[in-house]
Scaffold this motif. Structure first.
Motif, short mmCIF file in Angstrom:
data_model
loop_
_atom_site.label_atom_id
_atom_site.label_comp_id
_atom_site.label_asym_id
_atom_site.label_seq_id
_atom_site.Cartn_x
_atom_site.Cartn_y
_atom_site.Cartn_z
N LEU A 55 20.67 -12.15 17.03
CA LEU A 55 20.67 -12.66 15.66
C LEU A 55 20.75 -14.19 15.64
O LEU A 55 20.06 -14.85 14.86
N GLN A 56 21.58 -14.73 16.51
CA GLN A 56 21.70 -16.19 16.62
C GLN A 56 20.37 -16.82 17.04
O GLN A 56 19.97 -17.87 16.53
N VAL A 57 19.70 -16.17 17.97
CA VAL A 57 18.40 -16.67 18.45
C VAL A 57 17.40 -16.69 17.30
O VAL A 57 16.68 -17.68 17.10
N VAL A 58 17.35 -15.60 16.53
CA VAL A 58 16.43 -15.53 15.38
C VAL A 58 16.74 -16.65 14.38
O VAL A 58 15.83 -17.31 13.86
N ALA A 59 18.02 -16.90 14.13
CA ALA A 59 18.41 -17.97 13.20
C ALA A 59 18.00 -19.34 13.74
O ALA A 59 17.49 -20.19 12.99
N HIS A 60 18.23 -19.58 15.04
CA HIS A 60 17.84 -20.85 15.66
C HIS A 60 16.33 -21.08 15.52
O HIS A 60 15.89 -22.18 15.16
N LEU A 61 15.55 -20.05 15.80
CA LEU A 61 14.09 -20.19 15.75
C LEU A 61 13.61 -20.40 14.32
O LEU A 61 12.70 -21.21 14.08
N GLY A 62 14.20 -19.66 13.38
CA GLY A 62 13.81 -19.83 11.97
C GLY A 62 14.03 -21.25 11.51
O GLY A 62 13.17 -21.85 10.84
#
Length: 308
Positions: A151-158
């Motif tokens: 989830l953190q990775v998805v937020a970083h990429l977004g």
């Protein structure tokens, strides 16, 4: 592939075989990317997505993600879906950047740009398709990683790809074209967002996936910020000094568009010096990681010694 004559090892990386490392990691990434998208109905959009995604390139972004994950105690398997997604997002940005409404370029990675092959309409949709699929791919394919890290990775990429990152940098870049009074502060903003945000995400996401500490993530973030700016400075220099064959895209575009660049502010030699200072500062952030940091140190030096 990365040609051996494009690398000039420095004493700091003399004991690390970067050429072999890059070739091996490039092959791993190419094999993984090949498996990400299959052609099905409607064929044209999948073919257009594959055309640009599999057009080659240095694959620096996925390699940086894998290297960071390994350095901080993770594995290639944990990071590969995110590494592939990063290359999808990067490819989207190239497809859109080459459009007539943006940088209007005919060549990318030595091949005709997506819109030259498939038309502007399909090129825009191919970029959109890659961007959306990148997030789906991470969520569906990341294994043996706690869900909160994914989830953190998805937020970083977004964040890296949106108005707070790449898109915001691109907007200021477009607004600055043809203006001769662009400040160093504005130029830094453009490139910290347009180029640096995604590079930073590559490195930080590798650390997030492995469960790196907050302190280590701060170090990685600082390393990434420095190499991102150095990367862009060298890009600006190469736009002046390299040929179209070396770059795989049209040379001299910045001067034609009357863009303010680092060489236009500092000159070529000072630009190279500034890039080298940034690389040294970046590598200093990795000292606590010891020998495990060798690939990232060598990759940082590669950024300033490349000729395309």
């Amino acid at each position: 592939m990365v040609a051996a004559d494009n690398l000039k090892p420095t004493p700091k990386q003399a004991n690390f075989d970067l050429i072999t490392y890059l070739k091996e990691r490039q092959q791993l990434c190419e094999a993984a990317l090949e498996q990400t998208i299959s052609v099905r109905y409607p064929e044209k959009i999948y073919e257009a997505m594959r055309y640009s995604l599999l057009a080659g390139g240095k694959r620096l972004r996925p390699i940086l993600c894998l290297a960071t994950c390994e350095m901080t105690g993770g594995t290639i398997e944990m990071a590969m879906p995110t590494a592939c997604a990063l290359e999808m997002i990067h490819t989207m940005s190239l497809i859109h950047d080459d459009l007539p409404a943006m940088d209007n370029d005919d060549y990318r990675r030595g091949k005709l740009t997506n819109h030259k092959v498939y038309g502007e309409d399909v090129a825009i949709l191919a970029g959109d398709g890659l961007l959306a699929y990148a997030f789906e791919y991470i969520a569906a394919n990341t294994k043996n990683v706690p869900p909160e890290r994914v989830l953190q990775v998805v937020a970083h990429l977004g964040r890296a790809v949106g108005a707070a990152g790449l898109v915001g940098g691109q907007v200021v870049d477009l607004e600055s074209e043809g203006k001769s009074d662009i400040s160093l502060e504005t130029l830094n903003f453009i490139h910290n967002h347009k180029t640096g945000a995604l590079l930073k995400a590559c490195i930080v996401c590798g650390g997030v996936l492995s469960g790196a500490s907050e302190q280590d993530l701060q170090r990685l973030s600082s390393y990434a910020r420095n190499i991102g700016l150095a990367f862009q400075i060298i890009d600006d220099v190469l736009d002046i000094t390299a040929t179209q064959e070396q770059l795989g895209k049209t040379a001299g575009k910045d001067q034609q568009a009357k863009k303010v660049t680092y060489p236009s502010l500092w000159g070529i030699e000072e630009s190279r010096k500034q890039a080298q200072k940034l690389i040294e500062a970046a590598c200093a952030e990795l000292e606590p990681f010891g020998k495990a940091a060798e690939p990232l140190v060598a990759l940082a030096h590669f950024i300033t010694s490349r000729n395309h």
